[in-house]
Write a protein that holds these residues in place. Structure first.
Motif, PDB file in Angstrom:
ATOM      1  N   GLU A 136      -7.848  -3.908   0.610  1.00  0.00           N
ATOM      2  CA  GLU A 136      -6.763  -2.942   1.092  1.00  0.00           C
ATOM      3  C   GLU A 136      -6.059  -4.181   1.411  1.00  0.00           C
ATOM      4  OE1 GLU A 136      -7.317  -0.358   5.095  1.00  0.00           O
ATOM      5  OE2 GLU A 136      -9.288  -2.247   4.908  1.00  0.00           O
TER       6      GLU A 136
ATOM      7  N   LYS B  32       1.108  -1.605   0.214  1.00  0.00           N
ATOM      8  CA  LYS B  32      -0.317  -0.234  -0.116  1.00  0.00           C
ATOM      9  C   LYS B  32       0.946   1.229  -0.146  1.00  0.00           C
ATOM     10  CE  LYS B  32      -0.399  -0.265   4.954  1.00  0.00           C
ATOM     11  NZ  LYS B  32      -1.362  -0.400   5.952  1.00  0.00           N
TER      12      LYS B  32
ATOM     13  N   PRO C 110      -4.436   7.048  -2.023  1.00  0.00           N
ATOM     14  CA  PRO C 110      -5.102   5.670  -0.854  1.00  0.00           C
ATOM     15  C   PRO C 110      -4.648   5.048  -2.138  1.00  0.00           C
ATOM     16  CG  PRO C 110      -5.977   7.414   0.047  1.00  0.00           C
ATOM     17  CD  PRO C 110      -5.593   7.814  -0.969  1.00  0.00           C
TER      18      PRO C 110
ATOM     19  N   SER D 272      -6.310  -1.807  -5.491  1.00  0.00           N
ATOM     20  CA  SER D 272      -8.179  -2.119  -5.091  1.00  0.00           C
ATOM     21  C   SER D 272      -8.606  -0.421  -5.471  1.00  0.00           C
ATOM     22  CB  SER D 272      -8.185  -1.531  -3.713  1.00  0.00           C
ATOM     23  OG  SER D 272      -7.195  -0.226  -3.393  1.00  0.00           O
TER      24      SER D 272
ATOM     25  N   ASN E 185      -4.163   0.179  -2.646  1.00  0.00           N
ATOM     26  CA  ASN E 185      -3.472  -1.136  -2.284  1.00  0.00           C
ATOM     27  C   ASN E 185      -3.024  -1.626  -3.968  1.00  0.00           C
ATOM     28  OD1 ASN E 185      -3.894  -0.751   0.646  1.00  0.00           O
ATOM     29  ND2 ASN E 185      -5.529  -0.250  -0.510  1.00  0.00           N
TER      30      ASN E 185
END
Length: 160
Positions: free
Chosen positions: A120, A67, A74, A101, A76
């Protein structure tokens, strides 16, 4: 004096550039979601790195999960392989690659019955006794591949 300022600015800019690009953070597990399209049942599953988790006729092995750091957008990334046994006695690898993700449709695991996607990458307690050995991972790498395009036809064979 001009050469000294140029050298100093070059050194500072290179140091600054290295700080801009942060490395992904390795985690020991992935939180994934799996759906049976026939029943509509959705399950959240935790898959430790180097372990095998079964879902229906699938078995999934998570090879890596990374990640981005908290200060970045954000994201992943999980490298997985999925083996399907719905072809009868034989197992076939139907997917090997990275899942992301934020865009589950880019490298989706395409199957007429099941969908699996990455939610995640996480760190959690992992029972080391359930992890696959390097020999078991190597054997899994030798499972032949098969692409599933449609629902079964006669004799329970899938289109290739």
């Amino acid at each position: 004096m001009n050469k000294i300022s140029f050298s100093l600015s070059l050194i500072l800019s290179l140091g600054f550039a290295q700080n801009i690009v942060a490395a992904e953070i390795e985690t020991n597990s992935a939180k994934m979601q799996a759906m049976d399209k026939i029943t509509g049942r959705v399950n959240e599953i935790i898959v430790p790195v180097k372990s095998k988790v079964s879902y229906g006729d699938f078995s999934l092995v998570l090879r890596s999960c990374k990640k981005r750091p908290a200060e970045e957008t954000p994201e992943n990334f999980a490298f997985v392989d999925v083996v399907d046994k719905s072809f009868g006695e034989d197992e076939y690898n139907i997917f090997r690659g990275w899942l992301v993700s934020s865009t589950p449709g880019i490298n989706a695991i395409e199957h007429p019955i099941y969908d699996i996607w990455l939610l995640e990458c996480i760190d959690t307690e992992v029972n080391g006794a359930n992890l696959l050995s390097e020999d078991e991972l190597s054997k899994r790498d030798s499972i032949p591949s098969k692409t599933v395009h449609a629902f079964p036809h006669s004799n329970d064979e899938f289109c290739e």
